[in-house]
Write a protein that holds these residues in place. Structure first.
Motif, PDB file in Angstrom:
ATOM      1  N   GLY A 154       0.811  -1.210   0.000  1.00 26.51           N
ATOM      2  CA  GLY A 154       0.000   0.000   0.000  1.00 26.51           C
ATOM      3  C   GLY A 154       0.843   1.258   0.000  1.00 26.51           C
ATOM      4  N   GLU A 155       1.980   1.234   0.706  1.00 29.90           N
ATOM      5  CA  GLU A 155       2.876   2.390   0.705  1.00 29.90           C
ATOM      6  C   GLU A 155       3.477   2.613  -0.680  1.00 29.90           C
ATOM      7  N   ARG A 156       3.852   1.527  -1.331  1.00 25.81           N
ATOM      8  CA  ARG A 156       4.374   1.648  -2.696  1.00 25.81           C
ATOM      9  C   ARG A 156       3.315   2.250  -3.624  1.00 25.81           C
ATOM     10  N   GLN A 157       2.086   1.823  -3.449  1.00 27.51           N
ATOM     11  CA  GLN A 157       1.022   2.352  -4.296  1.00 27.51           C
ATOM     12  C   GLN A 157       0.823   3.846  -4.057  1.00 27.51           C
ATOM     13  N   ARG A 158       0.908   4.277  -2.813  1.00 29.48           N
ATOM     14  CA  ARG A 158       0.750   5.700  -2.514  1.00 29.48           C
ATOM     15  C   ARG A 158       1.936   6.516  -3.018  1.00 29.48           C
ATOM     16  N   VAL A 159       3.143   5.948  -2.985  1.00 28.90           N
ATOM     17  CA  VAL A 159       4.294   6.639  -3.577  1.00 28.90           C
ATOM     18  C   VAL A 159       4.060   6.830  -5.079  1.00 28.90           C
ATOM     19  N   GLY A 160       3.519   5.794  -5.722  1.00 26.57           N
ATOM     20  CA  GLY A 160       3.210   5.915  -7.142  1.00 26.57           C
ATOM     21  C   GLY A 160       2.229   7.039  -7.424  1.00 26.57           C
ATOM     22  N   LEU A 161       1.244   7.221  -6.549  1.00 21.58           N
ATOM     23  CA  LEU A 161       0.278   8.306  -6.715  1.00 21.58           C
ATOM     24  C   LEU A 161       0.926   9.660  -6.459  1.00 21.58           C
ATOM     25  N   ALA A 162       1.824   9.714  -5.487  1.00 20.63           N
ATOM     26  CA  ALA A 162       2.497  10.978  -5.180  1.00 20.63           C
ATOM     27  C   ALA A 162       3.350  11.455  -6.352  1.00 20.63           C
ATOM     28  N   ARG A 163       3.837  10.535  -7.162  1.00 22.04           N
ATOM     29  CA  ARG A 163       4.633  10.924  -8.342  1.00 22.04           C
ATOM     30  C   ARG A 163       3.831  11.830  -9.271  1.00 22.04           C
ATOM     31  N   ALA A 164       2.508  11.588  -9.352  1.00 22.64           N
ATOM     32  CA  ALA A 164       1.679  12.407 -10.241  1.00 22.64           C
ATOM     33  C   ALA A 164       1.716  13.870  -9.836  1.00 22.64           C
ATOM     34  N   LEU A 165       1.821  14.118  -8.533  1.00 23.89           N
ATOM     35  CA  LEU A 165       1.819  15.498  -8.044  1.00 23.89           C
ATOM     36  C   LEU A 165       3.083  16.250  -8.445  1.00 23.89           C
ATOM     37  N   LEU A 166       4.146  15.519  -8.769  1.00 21.08           N
ATOM     38  CA  LEU A 166       5.413  16.153  -9.156  1.00 21.08           C
ATOM     39  C   LEU A 166       5.636  16.158 -10.662  1.00 21.08           C
ATOM     40  N   ALA A 167       4.856  15.394 -11.390  1.00 21.99           N
ATOM     41  CA  ALA A 167       5.072  15.276 -12.828  1.00 21.99           C
ATOM     42  C   ALA A 167       4.666  16.556 -13.557  1.00 21.99           C
ATOM     43  N   PRO A 168       5.424  16.965 -14.572  1.00 26.53           N
ATOM     44  CA  PRO A 168       5.061  18.145 -15.374  1.00 26.53           C
ATOM     45  C   PRO A 168       4.014  17.751 -16.410  1.00 26.53           C
ATOM     46  N   ALA A 169       2.857  17.300 -15.949  1.00 27.91           N
ATOM     47  CA  ALA A 169       1.863  16.690 -16.827  1.00 27.91           C
ATOM     48  C   ALA A 169       0.534  17.425 -16.750  1.00 27.91           C
ATOM     49  N   ALA A 170      -0.160  17.450 -17.880  1.00 32.69           N
ATOM     50  CA  ALA A 170      -1.500  18.032 -17.953  1.00 32.69           C
ATOM     51  C   ALA A 170      -2.571  16.967 -17.996  1.00 32.69           C
ATOM     52  N   LEU A 171      -2.154  15.700 -18.051  1.00 35.97           N
ATOM     53  CA  LEU A 171      -3.093  14.577 -18.088  1.00 35.97           C
ATOM     54  C   LEU A 171      -2.611  13.506 -17.116  1.00 35.97           C
ATOM     55  N   TRP A 172      -3.452  13.163 -16.141  1.00 39.41           N
ATOM     56  CA  TRP A 172      -3.131  12.131 -15.158  1.00 39.41           C
ATOM     57  C   TRP A 172      -4.033  10.936 -15.420  1.00 39.41           C
ATOM     58  N   LEU A 173      -3.428   9.798 -15.717  1.00 38.17           N
ATOM     59  CA  LEU A 173      -4.146   8.547 -15.961  1.00 38.17           C
ATOM     60  C   LEU A 173      -3.775   7.580 -14.852  1.00 38.17           C
ATOM     61  N   VAL A 174      -4.748   7.175 -14.054  1.00 37.06           N
ATOM     62  CA  VAL A 174      -4.478   6.415 -12.841  1.00 37.06           C
ATOM     63  C   VAL A 174      -5.271   5.111 -12.885  1.00 37.06           C
TER      64      VAL A 174
END
Length: 278
Positions: A154-174
């Motif tokens: 579960g911690e690994r999964q949340r780290v993966g989600l936190a990456r989206a907050l740092l990505a220079p992206a305009a589209l988040w696909l989860v």
């Protein structure tokens, strides 16, 4: 970032060439800044749809437009730049097991960095405060210098989600972001993702098995079954009758009884690392 899919036919990436397509003439449009949940029973084509949206694989038929562009008509360099403007968060994050969390997290910024800056970041993380702030959104600030292989599923999964907050992206696909999380962590994760996407004007599209979470956090719900759109409605108009039809013969999934893929209570063994090249 706007998405337009018209009459898309596609097979799952792991399917045989002669297999029945996972998507069968699917059409939909998602406007820039929208937040959309995609629900449906197992095998409905949800993961394949995200792969198509992420320009990770071309459709076998139909057309796909991302930000008004036809990805598969672009030169390779232009396609890579387009991929750098989106982030795809798979259900099992491709985090190198021996890497520190801070390094794995800041790798989300690599599409916007030059070669030397990218190499330097592997040894000297450039923005530790930003990484800490992103982790704090998921109650993981104390894990910033841990090795990835010492985290629970579960911690690994949340780290993966936190990456989206740092990505220079305009589209988040989860893809299935809550499969390893308990109800409290699930609510926290959904609130963090939706609020951050709204603040940045990013388009957020998430597949979910948890129907109640989809209805609670997303204004638009797309029901997918047998590779086709069964309904596309505001969440307030998704009735129990529609859900019963969507999950016909899959009642256990509608009740939220689908078995979790990861364990949130114990460290996971190292997984093969699959990199999504930008």
């Amino acid at each position: 970032m706007k998405l337009e899919l018209q009459d898309v036919v596609a097979r799952h990436p792991a399917a045989r060439p002669d297999a029945v397509p996972a998507l069968r003439g699917l059409s939909l449009t998602v406007l820039s800044g929208e937040q959309v949940a995609i629900i449906g029973p197992s095998g409905a084509g949800k993961t394949t749809l995200l792969q198509i949206m992420a320009c990770a694989m071309p459709p076998s038929n139909g057309s796909v437009k991302v930000a008004g562009e036809l990805p598969w008509a672009m030169p390779r360099s232009a396609l890579q730049r387009l991929r750098g403007r989106l982030v795809l968060a798979p259900q099992v994050p491709p985090l190198p097991p021996r890497q520190r969390v801070v390094t794995a997290l800041l790798a989300a910024r690599l599409p916007a960095m030059g070669l030397w800056a990218s190499l330097r970041s592997l040894f000297y993380p450039a923005d530790i405060p930003a990484a800490f702030e992103a982790l704090e959104q998921f109650d993981l600030g104390d894990k910033i210098f841990e090795r990835v292989d010492r985290l629970s599923g579960g911690e690994r999964q949340r780290v993966g989600l936190a990456r989206a907050l740092l990505a220079p992206a305009a589209l988040w696909l989860v893809d299935e972001p809550l499969s390893a999380l308990d109800p409290t962590r699930s609510r926290q994760a959904m609130e963090s993702l939706t609020v951050a996407a709204r603040q940045r004007g990013a388009t957020l599209i998430s597949t979910l098995h948890q129907v109640d979470a989809a209805l609670a956090h997303f204004p638009r719900i797309i029901g997918l079954r047998d590779g086709r759109v069964a309904f596309d409605l505001p969440s307030a108009e998704v009735t129990r009758e529609r859900l019963a039809q969507l999950y016909d013969q899959f009642e256990n999934e509608l009740r939220g009884e689908a078995p979790p893929q990861l364990d949130d209570t114990s460290p996971t063994s190292p997984q093969p690392v699959v990199m999504h090249c930008r």
